[in-house]
Each structure stands twice: as structure tokens, then as C-alpha cells.
Design a protein around this motif. Structure first.
Motif, PDB file in Angstrom:
ATOM      1  N   ILE A  39       0.848  -1.186   0.000  1.00  0.00           N
ATOM      2  CA  ILE A  39       0.000   0.000   0.000  1.00  0.00           C
ATOM      3  C   ILE A  39       0.889   1.242   0.000  1.00  0.00           C
ATOM      4  O   ILE A  39       2.071   1.183   0.367  1.00  0.00           O
ATOM      5  CB  ILE A  39      -0.937   0.020   1.222  1.00  0.00           C
ATOM      6  CG1 ILE A  39      -0.127   0.038   2.523  1.00  0.00           C
ATOM      7  CG2 ILE A  39      -1.885  -1.166   1.202  1.00  0.00           C
ATOM      8  CD1 ILE A  39      -0.990   0.199   3.751  1.00  0.00           C
ATOM      9  N   THR A  40       0.309   2.355  -0.417  1.00  0.00           N
ATOM     10  CA  THR A  40       1.068   3.614  -0.495  1.00  0.00           C
ATOM     11  C   THR A  40       0.838   4.447   0.766  1.00  0.00           C
ATOM     12  O   THR A  40      -0.307   4.674   1.165  1.00  0.00           O
ATOM     13  CB  THR A  40       0.641   4.425  -1.723  1.00  0.00           C
ATOM     14  OG1 THR A  40       0.885   3.643  -2.906  1.00  0.00           O
ATOM     15  CG2 THR A  40       1.433   5.726  -1.809  1.00  0.00           C
ATOM     16  N   LEU A  41       1.952   4.869   1.380  1.00  0.00           N
ATOM     17  CA  LEU A  41       1.889   5.789   2.520  1.00  0.00           C
ATOM     18  C   LEU A  41       2.471   7.136   2.085  1.00  0.00           C
ATOM     19  O   LEU A  41       3.475   7.180   1.361  1.00  0.00           O
ATOM     20  CB  LEU A  41       2.674   5.222   3.707  1.00  0.00           C
ATOM     21  CG  LEU A  41       2.123   3.948   4.348  1.00  0.00           C
ATOM     22  CD1 LEU A  41       2.989   3.546   5.537  1.00  0.00           C
ATOM     23  CD2 LEU A  41       0.675   4.102   4.778  1.00  0.00           C
ATOM     24  N   ARG A  42       1.847   8.255   2.555  1.00  0.00           N
ATOM     25  CA  ARG A  42       2.297   9.590   2.142  1.00  0.00           C
ATOM     26  C   ARG A  42       2.356  10.523   3.358  1.00  0.00           C
ATOM     27  O   ARG A  42       1.659  10.330   4.352  1.00  0.00           O
ATOM     28  CB  ARG A  42       1.349  10.190   1.101  1.00  0.00           C
ATOM     29  CG  ARG A  42       1.082   9.298  -0.085  1.00  0.00           C
ATOM     30  CD  ARG A  42       0.075   9.934  -1.019  1.00  0.00           C
ATOM     31  NE  ARG A  42       0.674  10.972  -1.832  1.00  0.00           N
ATOM     32  CZ  ARG A  42      -0.010  11.885  -2.492  1.00  0.00           C
ATOM     33  NH1 ARG A  42      -1.320  11.926  -2.394  1.00  0.00           N
ATOM     34  NH2 ARG A  42       0.604  12.801  -3.208  1.00  0.00           N
ATOM     35  N   SER A  43       3.210  11.515   3.245  1.00  0.00           N
ATOM     36  CA  SER A  43       3.285  12.570   4.270  1.00  0.00           C
ATOM     37  C   SER A  43       3.687  13.877   3.603  1.00  0.00           C
ATOM     38  O   SER A  43       4.611  13.905   2.785  1.00  0.00           O
ATOM     39  CB  SER A  43       4.302  12.208   5.353  1.00  0.00           C
ATOM     40  OG  SER A  43       4.494  13.307   6.235  1.00  0.00           O
ATOM     41  N   LYS A  44       3.017  14.975   3.995  1.00  0.00           N
ATOM     42  CA  LYS A  44       3.383  16.274   3.443  1.00  0.00           C
ATOM     43  C   LYS A  44       4.343  17.006   4.379  1.00  0.00           C
ATOM     44  O   LYS A  44       4.951  18.006   4.018  1.00  0.00           O
ATOM     45  CB  LYS A  44       2.142  17.132   3.216  1.00  0.00           C
ATOM     46  CG  LYS A  44       2.386  18.303   2.268  1.00  0.00           C
ATOM     47  CD  LYS A  44       1.099  18.837   1.687  1.00  0.00           C
ATOM     48  CE  LYS A  44       1.418  19.867   0.593  1.00  0.00           C
ATOM     49  NZ  LYS A  44       0.199  20.350  -0.077  1.00  0.00           N
ATOM     50  N   LYS A  45       4.484  16.435   5.607  1.00  0.00           N
ATOM     51  CA  LYS A  45       5.320  17.114   6.602  1.00  0.00           C
ATOM     52  C   LYS A  45       6.802  16.941   6.325  1.00  0.00           C
ATOM     53  O   LYS A  45       7.529  17.896   6.071  1.00  0.00           O
ATOM     54  CB  LYS A  45       4.997  16.587   7.992  1.00  0.00           C
ATOM     55  CG  LYS A  45       3.609  16.968   8.493  1.00  0.00           C
ATOM     56  CD  LYS A  45       3.410  16.442   9.904  1.00  0.00           C
ATOM     57  CE  LYS A  45       2.022  16.813  10.442  1.00  0.00           C
ATOM     58  NZ  LYS A  45       1.833  16.291  11.816  1.00  0.00           N
ATOM     59  N   SER A  46       7.250  15.675   6.411  1.00  0.00           N
ATOM     60  CA  SER A  46       8.690  15.447   6.323  1.00  0.00           C
ATOM     61  C   SER A  46       8.977  13.982   6.079  1.00  0.00           C
ATOM     62  O   SER A  46       8.097  13.114   6.212  1.00  0.00           O
ATOM     63  CB  SER A  46       9.368  15.877   7.630  1.00  0.00           C
ATOM     64  OG  SER A  46       8.916  15.067   8.704  1.00  0.00           O
ATOM     65  N   SER A  47      10.235  13.703   5.756  1.00  0.00           N
ATOM     66  CA  SER A  47      10.681  12.324   5.588  1.00  0.00           C
ATOM     67  C   SER A  47      10.548  11.574   6.905  1.00  0.00           C
ATOM     68  O   SER A  47      10.150  10.404   6.947  1.00  0.00           O
ATOM     69  CB  SER A  47      12.138  12.301   5.115  1.00  0.00           C
ATOM     70  OG  SER A  47      12.646  10.985   5.152  1.00  0.00           O
ATOM     71  N   LYS A  48      10.860  12.243   8.001  1.00  0.00           N
ATOM     72  CA  LYS A  48      10.780  11.615   9.324  1.00  0.00           C
ATOM     73  C   LYS A  48       9.344  11.238   9.660  1.00  0.00           C
ATOM     74  O   LYS A  48       9.074  10.168  10.220  1.00  0.00           O
ATOM     75  CB  LYS A  48      11.340  12.555  10.380  1.00  0.00           C
ATOM     76  CG  LYS A  48      11.374  11.931  11.775  1.00  0.00           C
ATOM     77  CD  LYS A  48      11.989  12.881  12.785  1.00  0.00           C
ATOM     78  CE  LYS A  48      12.010  12.229  14.169  1.00  0.00           C
ATOM     79  NZ  LYS A  48      12.588  13.143  15.195  1.00  0.00           N
TER      80      LYS A  48
END
Length: 375
Positions: free
Chosen positions: A43-52
Motif C-alpha cells: 500500500i502507499t503511505l504519504r506525508s506532506k510534513k517530512s521524511s521523518k
């Protein structure tokens, strides 16, 4: 001035994930399940905040998988799932193999009352430890493992469930009884036992033709040529509990076998007296059932024991087949391994692997070499 702060220094921390053009950090993660084709489902996980932040989401998912939270829900018990699994994946196997799986499921796995998604190591170990008999324990273990693997593929259990349940458990090893030929007192008892015609025909066909039990039971009067002194093996019988079911021979190999002089009069007289198609039959002429066959075999053993001062123990129809092959092997090179395999309806490799030690035990290399090189 400060070389230890160079951009290419390996000690500098690097972001694990790179921001995409759309502004998101993104990665695909295995969710612990499999697709119908057996591939890992991601599945695809995403974040707009940061790599961490994305890394934390990945670790959280992995933790959920470890805790069995990321699986499909199914309101089905372990037993119900086992029954459906057997029907879906084992229905095309040989009848005896199907019966083995049914026996394990109906007599043993039925004791596990939890949901399929809740099955754990304790269920497995409790079942194994409460079951007597190494062979049965081995069959339970094999079946249990196959069901768990299938539940993982169906996303009803997480990928690490198999290791959680079975890792470091003792491997159950079953050693089948050692193959042996007939003992001398058994051969003597066979010739003097007061057997009924059907009993005598059954046991002497085993002795003189080396057939498998199911092949003997399937014989009809039309498979016997008294003129050519041979019988044809082109079918076999398996039992669905007590009911005989005709099937093809093992490996689909059909063959013709000479009837030895020793047993020809027995076969001749029995076939001539028959009023039925099948050699081994019930009163109505139909093929003998499993319970009737077992009773006949018990009578044969008892009548042989009556003629022997030594105990007759563990004697099975397959021992007669082993005796047949072993004695033919002693006649090499008068008869080839290829011909022995043909008569048995098996491969040359099987003859070499299973019976080579029988031949080796009869070898006298010193005497043979001396005789071969004598001037």
C-alpha cells in the motif's frame, strides 16, 4: 576550514525519503498480506510534513502488522476455514490422501474453537501435545501449517503469523516401519494354513505376483488368462471409508505379470469356481468392502498363526509385495532391474533405492571376485 562538515561526509544524516514533485513524501510498504497470485500486497503511505513523519508512519504500520491489526476480518472459525480449505485445494488428490486430511480435520482440528484470525502458537502446541502417535502428530503438523499459510495468502493472518506459531517448535519426524521380506516361519505357515478358497487366492496372488493390495482387490476373472498363465493389472481400488471405489493404478502404469507355477493351480481352481466378475467380492458379487477385507485378513493371520510356533506379527499385504521384489532382486542378472520395475509397476530408481540393500546383503564379493578371476 572545517573538513568534517563536507557535504559528502558519510556521517551526515540523510533523509530516508525524497519529497516528490507534488510536495509529498511517498513510499510503498508491504502490508503483510499477499495477492491471489502469491505476490506481496503493498500500500502507499504519504506525508506532506517530512521524511521523518513518513518514516514514523511506516514504522507504525509495521507495528500494526506485528500485532495482527492489519488483516481482513472474517467471521469464520479455524475448523470451518479448514473444511473449506480442504474442499477447495485437496479435492483432486487421491482418495486415500483426501481421507487423511478429512480425518485430521474432523478428529483433531475440530478441537480448535477460535476464529481463524485468532489462531496462535498455544493452539498448535496444545493440539500436538494432546495427541498420541508420531504419525498422527506429523499429519496434524503438516495440515496445520498448510492451513496457516493459506490463511496468510487470504489476508486473514499477517505474514509473520507462520513464524509466530511454528518457529523453534520441534520438527515431528515419523519413520515408517522398516520394510522386510517374509520370515521363514511365515512362509511355512502360509503353505500349511487351512485357508478358504478366497483367502488362499488373495494371499497367494500377493505372494506370487507382487501386486499392491488395491490392485489385487480390483481383479476380475477377465484379468486372468489361464491359457497364457498371466494376469493383467489395469485398475485398483481405494476405500472411501468402507466403500470400494475403482480408480487407475498408481502412476497410471498397466502391466501383465506371469503367474508362477507355485500358485497357478490355486488361481486356476479358484477362477474356474467363480460365479462372479470380481475375484474378491461380497455375497452379492460386488467388490469386497474395507471392513470385510480387514476381517478376511485377520482370519488369514489367525490361520497362519495356528500353524506357527513363532509369533506372526505386523504382517501386512505390502510385506508380500516387498518379499516378491526382494526375491526377484536376488536373481539379478538373470532378470534385469528394468524388468523388475516393469513387473512392479514402478520406476527403476525405486527398485534401486528401496531394494539395493537386500541385494547387497546377499553379495559375496570375495568369493565372486575369486571365481571370476580364476585361471
Amino acid at each position: 576550514m572545517y573538513p568534517f562538515l563536507r557535504k559528502d561526509d558519510d556521517t551526515m544524516a540523510k533523509a530516508k525519503y525524497v519529497r516528490q514533485k507534488d510536495g509529498y513524501f511517498q513510499t510503498k510498504v508491504w502490508d503483510g498480506t499477499y495477492t491471489d497470485s502469491g505476490r506481496k500486497h503493498r500500500i502507499t503511505l504519504r506525508s506532506k510534513k517530512s521524511s521523518k513523519d513518513l518514516e514514523e508512519k511506516v514504522n507504525e504500520l509495521k507495528n500494526q502488522i506485528k500485532q495482527r491489526q492489519f488483516v481482513r476480518k472474517a467471521d469464520v472459525s479455524f475448523y470451518e476455514y479448514a473444511v473449506a480449505w480442504k474442499s477447495a485445494y485437496k479435492s483432486n488428490l487421491a482418495l486415500n490422501t483426501q481421507n487423511m486430511y478429512s480425518n485430521i480435520i474432523e478428529k483433531h482440528l475440530v478441537e480448535i474453537s477460535c476464529n481463524i484470525s485468532e489462531v496462535n502458537r498455544a493452539h498448535y502446541l496444545t493440539l500436538i501435545n494432546s495427541t498420541s502417535g508420531i504419525r498422527t502428530q506429523q499429519q496434524i503438523s503438516m495440515t496445520f501449517k498448510q492451513i496457516v499459510k493459506n490463511a496468510i495468502r487470504d489476508r486473514l493472518l499477517p505474514a509473520d503469523a507462520f513464524d509466530e506459531i511454528f518457529l523453534d517448535t520441534v520438527k515431528i519426524k515419523y519413520k515408517s516401519p522398516e520394510k522386510r521380506a517374509l520370515a521363514e516361519h511365515e512362509k511355512k505357515a502360509l503353505t500349511t494354513a487351512k485357508l478358504e478358497p478366497m483367502e488362499k487366492a488373495f494371499v497367494f496372488i500377493l505372494y506370487g505376483c507382487g501386486l499392491r493390495r488395491g490392485e489385487v482387490i480390483a481383479l476380475t476373472r477377465f484379468d486372468i488368462s489361464l491359457e497364457r498363465r498371466e494376469l493383467t493389472v489395469n485398475k485398483a481400488v481405494a476405500f472411501d471409508v468402507n466403500t470400494p471405489v475403482l480408480k487407475d493404478t498408481k502412476n497410471g502404469i498397466h502391466r501383465t505379470i506371469p503367474i508362477p507355477d507355485l500358485i497357478y493351480p490355486i488361481i486356476h481352481n479358484y477362477v474356474k469356481s467363480l460365479r462372479t466378475t470380481y475375484l474378491f467380492h461380497m455375497k452379492d458379487g460386488e467388490i469386497i468392502t474395507k471392513s470385510s477385507l480387514d476381517k478376511m485378513w485377520q482370519r488369514i493371520i489367525k490361520k497362519m498363526q495356528d500353524e506357527s510356533a513363532e509369533p506372526i506379527e505386523g504382517l501386512t499385504p505390502h510385506i508380500f509385495r516387498h518379499n516378491y521384489c526382494a526375491n526377484l532382486c536376488y536373481q539379478i542378472p538373470k532378470i534385469s532391474i528394468g524388468k523388475i520395475a516393469e513387473l512392479l509397476g514402478d520406476s527403476q530408481k525405486m527398485v534401486v533405492d528401496v531394494y539395493n540393500h537386500e541385494v547387497a546383503a546377499k553379495e559375496k564379493p570375495a568369493e565372486t571376485i575369486s571365481a571370476a578371476l580364476a585361471l
